[in-house]
Write a protein that holds these residues in place. Structure first.
Motif, mmCIF file in Angstrom:
data_model
loop_
_atom_site.group_PDB
_atom_site.id
_atom_site.type_symbol
_atom_site.label_atom_id
_atom_site.label_comp_id
_atom_site.label_asym_id
_atom_site.label_seq_id
_atom_site.Cartn_x
_atom_site.Cartn_y
_atom_site.Cartn_z
ATOM 1 N N ASP A 1 0.844 -1.198 0.000
ATOM 2 C CA ASP A 1 0.000 0.000 0.000
ATOM 3 C C ASP A 1 0.881 1.250 0.000
ATOM 4 O OD1 ASP A 1 -1.328 2.298 1.297
ATOM 5 O OD2 ASP A 1 -3.036 0.949 1.316
ATOM 6 N N ALA A 2 0.580 2.154 -0.880
ATOM 7 C CA ALA A 2 1.410 3.349 -1.066
ATOM 8 C C ALA A 2 1.034 4.460 -0.091
ATOM 9 C CB ALA A 2 1.241 3.843 -2.494
ATOM 10 N N GLY A 3 0.105 4.173 0.814
ATOM 11 C CA GLY A 3 -0.312 5.183 1.765
ATOM 12 C C GLY A 3 -1.256 6.209 1.161
ATOM 13 N N VAL A 4 -2.091 5.764 0.220
ATOM 14 C CA VAL A 4 -2.954 6.730 -0.475
ATOM 15 C C VAL A 4 -4.433 6.615 -0.102
ATOM 16 C CG1 VAL A 4 -1.448 6.904 -2.489
ATOM 17 C CG2 VAL A 4 -3.251 5.203 -2.475
ATOM 18 N N HIS A 5 -4.861 5.431 0.314
ATOM 19 C CA HIS A 5 -6.300 5.170 0.341
ATOM 20 C C HIS A 5 -7.124 6.023 1.296
ATOM 21 C CE1 HIS A 5 -5.885 2.174 -2.711
ATOM 22 N NE2 HIS A 5 -4.824 1.721 -2.061
ATOM 23 N N SER A 6 -6.543 6.449 2.394
ATOM 24 C CA SER A 6 -7.331 7.239 3.346
ATOM 25 C C SER A 6 -7.148 8.740 3.129
ATOM 26 C CB SER A 6 -6.894 6.877 4.761
ATOM 27 O OG SER A 6 -5.503 7.179 4.886
ATOM 28 N N LYS A 7 -6.390 9.122 2.111
ATOM 29 C CA LYS A 7 -6.023 10.519 1.929
ATOM 30 C C LYS A 7 -7.073 11.313 1.156
ATOM 31 C CE LYS A 7 -1.955 9.930 3.785
ATOM 32 N NZ LYS A 7 -1.704 10.294 5.145
ATOM 33 N N ASP A 83 9.347 6.658 0.244
ATOM 34 C CA ASP A 83 8.849 5.359 0.688
ATOM 35 C C ASP A 83 7.358 5.191 0.456
ATOM 36 O OD1 ASP A 83 11.366 4.467 1.479
ATOM 37 O OD2 ASP A 83 11.177 5.455 3.422
ATOM 38 N N SER A 84 6.648 6.283 0.231
ATOM 39 C CA SER A 84 5.218 6.186 -0.055
ATOM 40 C C SER A 84 4.804 7.375 -0.913
ATOM 41 C CB SER A 84 4.401 6.200 1.244
ATOM 42 O OG SER A 84 4.490 7.485 1.846
ATOM 43 N N VAL A 85 3.642 7.252 -1.534
ATOM 44 C CA VAL A 85 3.094 8.354 -2.324
ATOM 45 C C VAL A 85 2.753 9.515 -1.389
ATOM 46 C CG1 VAL A 85 1.169 9.039 -3.825
ATOM 47 C CG2 VAL A 85 2.284 6.829 -4.158
ATOM 48 N N ALA A 86 2.297 9.192 -0.181
ATOM 49 C CA ALA A 86 1.989 10.235 0.803
ATOM 50 C C ALA A 86 3.220 11.094 1.097
ATOM 51 C CB ALA A 86 1.455 9.600 2.081
ATOM 52 N N GLU A 87 4.393 10.462 1.135
ATOM 53 C CA GLU A 87 5.633 11.218 1.377
ATOM 54 C C GLU A 87 5.937 12.179 0.235
ATOM 55 O OE1 GLU A 87 9.288 9.196 2.406
ATOM 56 O OE2 GLU A 87 8.264 8.099 3.998
#
Length: 119
Positions: A1-7, A83-87
């Motif tokens: 998970d790229a850290g995007v789904h809850s954004k 490390d993630s799209v959120a970053e």
């Protein structure tokens, strides 16, 4: 998970045209969202869509298999990796993002300022 789904800035099922229309409607420099890339390619899973100077830029987000990291645009030497799209988003809310217009061969830069929600 790229850290995007809850954004808030992640527009999961949004296509390119819907994303661009939403940014044109808001018409604010630095407005942005992230959508799934049109082609189902695991090496380029997402696209960062940014509005600046009455233009919309679609910037591919690449997934680098060897390091399990993400990077923007085409591969280049010394590129920033995250490390993630959120970053990527967090970084470019503070650091300017270079926008390259390949048609007019111009460069601009803006920070990611306004989250665009696609309804």
């Amino acid at each position: 998970d790229a850290g995007v789904h809850s954004k808030a800035w992640y527009a999961a099922t949004c296509d390119r045209k819907t994303a661009e229309d939403a940014l044109y409607r808001l018409n604010k420099d630095g407005s942005f969202l992230i959508r799934k890339s049109s082609g189902q390619d695991s090496r380029q899973p997402y696209t960062l869509v940014v509005f600046y100077n009455r233009r919309v830029y679609n910037i591919p987000i690449r997934f680098i298999e060897s390091t399990r990291q993400y990077a923007l645009g085409r591969e280049k030497n010394g590129e920033e990796r995250f490390d993630s799209v959120a970053e990527i988003v967090e970084n470019h809310q503070h650091t300017s993002l270079v926008l390259i217009d390949s048609q007019n061969n111009t460069k601009d830069s803006t920070k990611l300022k306004h989250i665009v929600r696609v309804s």
